[in-house]
Design a protein around this motif. Structure first.
Motif, PDB file in Angstrom:
ATOM      1  N   LEU A  82       0.872  -1.167   0.000  1.00 12.65           N
ATOM      2  CA  LEU A  82       0.000   0.000   0.000  1.00 12.65           C
ATOM      3  C   LEU A  82       0.912   1.221   0.000  1.00 12.65           C
ATOM      4  O   LEU A  82       1.565   1.516   1.000  1.00 12.65           O
ATOM      5  N   VAL A  83       0.984   1.916  -1.137  1.00 11.89           N
ATOM      6  CA  VAL A  83       1.928   3.016  -1.294  1.00 11.89           C
ATOM      7  C   VAL A  83       1.359   4.284  -0.668  1.00 11.89           C
ATOM      8  O   VAL A  83       0.153   4.409  -0.447  1.00 11.89           O
ATOM      9  N   HIS A  84       2.239   5.239  -0.400  1.00 18.33           N
ATOM     10  CA  HIS A  84       1.809   6.535   0.143  1.00 18.33           C
ATOM     11  C   HIS A  84       1.607   7.516  -1.006  1.00 18.33           C
ATOM     12  O   HIS A  84       2.404   7.549  -1.949  1.00 18.33           O
ATOM     13  N   PRO A  85       0.563   8.341  -0.956  1.00 21.54           N
ATOM     14  CA  PRO A  85       0.294   9.281  -2.049  1.00 21.54           C
ATOM     15  C   PRO A  85       1.441  10.246  -2.345  1.00 21.54           C
ATOM     16  O   PRO A  85       1.616  10.668  -3.490  1.00 21.54           O
ATOM     17  N   LEU A  86       2.231  10.617  -1.330  1.00 27.35           N
ATOM     18  CA  LEU A  86       3.301  11.584  -1.535  1.00 27.35           C
ATOM     19  C   LEU A  86       4.660  10.945  -1.810  1.00 27.35           C
ATOM     20  O   LEU A  86       5.670  11.627  -1.890  1.00 27.35           O
ATOM     21  N   GLU A  87       4.671   9.652  -1.951  1.00 27.29           N
ATOM     22  CA  GLU A  87       5.944   8.922  -2.070  1.00 27.29           C
ATOM     23  C   GLU A  87       6.759   9.358  -3.280  1.00 27.29           C
ATOM     24  O   GLU A  87       7.954   9.669  -3.164  1.00 27.29           O
ATOM     25  N   LEU A  88       6.143   9.392  -4.456  1.00 26.36           N
ATOM     26  CA  LEU A  88       6.904   9.715  -5.668  1.00 26.36           C
ATOM     27  C   LEU A  88       7.418  11.147  -5.650  1.00 26.36           C
ATOM     28  O   LEU A  88       8.551  11.413  -6.074  1.00 26.36           O
ATOM     29  N   ALA A  89       6.595  12.064  -5.170  1.00 23.50           N
ATOM     30  CA  ALA A  89       7.045  13.462  -5.085  1.00 23.50           C
ATOM     31  C   ALA A  89       8.238  13.582  -4.149  1.00 23.50           C
ATOM     32  O   ALA A  89       9.183  14.345  -4.409  1.00 23.50           O
ATOM     33  N   LEU A  90       8.220  12.824  -3.068  1.00 21.11           N
ATOM     34  CA  LEU A  90       9.338  12.835  -2.132  1.00 21.11           C
ATOM     35  C   LEU A  90      10.593  12.261  -2.773  1.00 21.11           C
ATOM     36  O   LEU A  90      11.693  12.823  -2.649  1.00 21.11           O
ATOM     37  N   PHE A  91      10.447  11.147  -3.483  1.00 18.69           N
ATOM     38  CA  PHE A  91      11.603  10.551  -4.159  1.00 18.69           C
ATOM     39  C   PHE A  91      12.163  11.483  -5.230  1.00 18.69           C
ATOM     40  O   PHE A  91      13.384  11.529  -5.443  1.00 18.69           O
ATOM     41  N   ASP A  92      11.286  12.200  -5.914  1.00 20.16           N
ATOM     42  CA  ASP A  92      11.733  13.121  -6.960  1.00 20.16           C
ATOM     43  C   ASP A  92      12.678  14.169  -6.387  1.00 20.16           C
ATOM     44  O   ASP A  92      13.658  14.581  -7.028  1.00 20.16           O
ATOM     45  N   VAL A  93      12.400  14.595  -5.148  1.00 17.61           N
ATOM     46  CA  VAL A  93      13.255  15.587  -4.489  1.00 17.61           C
ATOM     47  C   VAL A  93      14.492  14.935  -3.880  1.00 17.61           C
ATOM     48  O   VAL A  93      15.634  15.396  -4.063  1.00 17.61           O
ATOM     49  N   MET A  94      14.302  13.844  -3.156  1.00 20.26           N
ATOM     50  CA  MET A  94      15.381  13.271  -2.356  1.00 20.26           C
ATOM     51  C   MET A  94      16.442  12.554  -3.176  1.00 20.26           C
ATOM     52  O   MET A  94      17.599  12.470  -2.756  1.00 20.26           O
ATOM     53  N   THR A  95      16.089  12.028  -4.336  1.00 18.82           N
ATOM     54  CA  THR A  95      17.114  11.380  -5.159  1.00 18.82           C
ATOM     55  C   THR A  95      18.041  12.392  -5.817  1.00 18.82           C
ATOM     56  O   THR A  95      19.022  12.013  -6.443  1.00 18.82           O
ATOM     57  N   GLU A  96      17.759  13.687  -5.659  1.00 16.10           N
ATOM     58  CA  GLU A  96      18.719  14.707  -6.046  1.00 16.10           C
ATOM     59  C   GLU A  96      19.748  14.937  -4.941  1.00 16.10           C
ATOM     60  O   GLU A  96      20.782  15.550  -5.183  1.00 16.10           O
ATOM     61  N   LYS A  97      19.444  14.448  -3.747  1.00 12.80           N
ATOM     62  CA  LYS A  97      20.341  14.624  -2.606  1.00 12.80           C
ATOM     63  C   LYS A  97      21.103  13.349  -2.257  1.00 12.80           C
ATOM     64  O   LYS A  97      22.144  13.407  -1.599  1.00 12.80           O
ATOM     65  N   ALA A  98      20.602  12.198  -2.676  1.00 16.89           N
ATOM     66  CA  ALA A  98      21.230  10.918  -2.334  1.00 16.89           C
ATOM     67  C   ALA A  98      21.003   9.918  -3.455  1.00 16.89           C
ATOM     68  O   ALA A  98      20.012   9.993  -4.195  1.00 16.89           O
ATOM     69  N   ALA A  99      21.936   8.978  -3.579  1.00 18.24           N
ATOM     70  CA  ALA A  99      21.824   7.959  -4.624  1.00 18.24           C
ATOM     71  C   ALA A  99      20.797   6.901  -4.270  1.00 18.24           C
ATOM     72  O   ALA A  99      20.290   6.193  -5.145  1.00 18.24           O
ATOM     73  N   LEU A 100      20.490   6.793  -2.998  1.00 25.82           N
ATOM     74  CA  LEU A 100      19.563   5.757  -2.535  1.00 25.82           C
ATOM     75  C   LEU A 100      18.752   6.318  -1.377  1.00 25.82           C
ATOM     76  O   LEU A 100      19.297   6.939  -0.470  1.00 25.82           O
ATOM     77  N   VAL A 101      17.434   6.116  -1.422  1.00 23.54           N
ATOM     78  CA  VAL A 101      16.536   6.631  -0.397  1.00 23.54           C
ATOM     79  C   VAL A 101      15.610   5.511   0.056  1.00 23.54           C
ATOM     80  O   VAL A 101      14.966   4.861  -0.778  1.00 23.54           O
TER      81      VAL A 101
END
Length: 467
Positions: A168-187
């Motif tokens: 069961l995924v979180h609605p904000l998950e992809l938006a968060l990954f879009d930001v955080m993968t600019e800061k880290a190679a793995l989240v």
């Protein structure tokens, strides 16, 4: 020499062995606790006093928004995959993403279930050979499908997200990954198991373990500079990082013969000196909801033992052989903690056998048998220290479970410690036996269920803690 004397001696030696081992493990755990609380205090005083807290619903836009590729390997998942895909599409809405779902040629029911979801963002990927192979092998086929899709469409994915067919995924998950993968190679996001009212003890013990490990352990792991191992769900790998992994392994980013490819991938990314990040972030100010991945875990003893055996075999046994010991002090310390499962099970067996022997001798003495039940001062001292540390450990487990699920589950977590110990001992026995035979050769998956009432699961998400 009487039998009673021999049994008394055996019980004392087993108790001493277990007591020394438990003391070392308890001190190790206590250091983790101290680092966790010191980090929280430092962030409160030095960080949040000067900078505002971040919230998932109000993160700044990514510098370079990109398409996210989602990998879902599936073998014998006809019962859940259609519901999972519909739920995911509904929760993520019109975002820029593509979902690649792998299925096998000899699994027509899963193929048919995937076909029920008519959406251009879902691509069914056929693994032509009969399954199951390994989960890592299926993920490699999805990576090949991504490469083909990128060539056809002249686009490059920004990151790859991993999920299982029951998540069961979180609605904000992809938006968060879009930001955080600019800061880290793995989240990696927190994984929070859904309580199963039909399996309060077996499935429930996963709630306890993940509440503590993803509420504290991974936080400390990042704090000491160790790589963040992936949980296989609710995680993202930057596109360039996964390309380096593929280039380092004959074009295959996932280790096809590894049963814990997700754990290993995190450590391999860290070995490239890339930043790995555990992100536990609240949704909005004033809310205790966090962005996380949720799902049901095994509800039967056999399924739990098989799953835990795969984790122990892949991490503590095969992982030792495949990854060895490298990195700084923090990395080596965390690898040691990851691999202590078999020794912990041995200590538990020794401790429980000693208790049973002492109990029988105590009963015999009560019936008038000539039995001396004296323990050495050393053993008594160790038992007292361990009792205090055990009380602290129980308090930690109760606190983290209560924060995540409420006081009812927190209270259940105390007796569920025994359930977890039994499952761990049985899992180590199975893991050692399989490892002696060269390890499992195919995907040892368990039966999955999707939340029967997704709305209620969503309400439970809203009650998750900030941590």
């Amino acid at each position: 020499m009487s039998l009673a004397f021999i049994l008394t001696d055996i019980a004392a030696e087993l108790a001493l062995f277990a007591a020394v081992g438990f003391l070392l493990f308890a001190v190790d755990d206590l250091v983790v606790d101290l680092i966790y609380f010191a980090r929280r205090l430092w962030r409160s005083l030095a960080i949040y006093s000067r900078y505002p807290r971040a919230f998932a619903a109000s993160l700044p836009a990514p510098a370079k928004p990109g398409r996210i590729a989602v990998f879902i390997p599936a073998w014998d998942e006809s019962a859940v995959i259609a519901d999972m895909l519909r739920s995911t599409l509904r929760r993520w809405g019109d975002g820029d993403y593509r979902i690649f779902v792998g299925f096998y040629a000899n699994d027509p029911l899963t193929e048919a279930a995937i076909g029920q979801v008519d959406d251009p963002r879902v691509e069914a990927v056929l693994v032509e050979e009969h399954g199951p192979t390994t989960k890592a092998d299926c993920l490699n086929r999805l990576y090949d499908a991504l490469l083909a899709a990128e060539c056809r469409g002249a686009w490059i994915a920004k990151a790859i997200v991993l999920h299982d067919a029951e998540d069961l995924v979180h609605p904000l998950e992809l938006a968060l990954f879009d930001v955080m993968t600019e800061k880290a190679a793995l989240v990696q996001l927190p994984v929070i198991p859904l309580p199963d009212p039909e399996s309060r003890w077996i499935s429930g013990h996963y709630c306890d373990e993940f509440a503590e490990s993803h509420g504290k352990e991974l936080v400390v792991r990042e704090a000491v500079g160790a790589s963040i191992p992936l949980a296989g769900v609710g995680c993202a790998i930057a596109r360039d990082a996964i390309a380096r992994l593929a280039a380092d392994n004959h074009g295959h980013p996932f280790a096809a013969q590894c049963m814990t490819e997700d754990y290993e991938l995190g450590l391999r990314v860290g070995a490239f000196a890339d930043k790995t990040m555990f992100v536990r972030i609240p949704v909005v100010a004033g809310s205790r909801s966090i962005v996380s991945s949720r799902g049901h875990f095994p509800a039967t003893l056999d399924a739990a033992v098989r799953q835990k055996a795969r984790w122990i075999g892949g991490i503590a046994l095969a992982g030792w052989e495949r990854l060895g010991w490298s990195g700084g002090i923090g990395e080596r310390w965390m690898r040691m903690r990851d691999r202590r499962g078999p020794l912990a099970a041995l200590l538990l067996i020794a401790g429980y056998v000693a208790i049973l022997l002492w109990l029988q001798l105590w009963i015999a003495a009560g019936l008038g048998a000539p039995v001396a039940l004296a323990a050495s001062p050393l053993l008594m001292g160790l038992l007292k220290i361990n009792a205090v540390l055990l009380a602290w450990r129980i308090a930690m487990r109760f606190g983290f479970v209560t924060a995540t699920y409420g006081i009812g589950q927190g209270l259940l977590s105390i007796p569920r410690l025994l359930v977890g110990n039994v499952i761990a001992m049985l899992a180590v026995k199975r893991a050692v036996a399989l490892h002696a035979k060269g390890g499992p050769k195919t995907w040892e998956k368990t039966r999955h269920i999707f939340p029967a009432d997704e709305r209620m699961a969503g309400e439970r998400i809203a009650k998750e803690p900030v941590g």
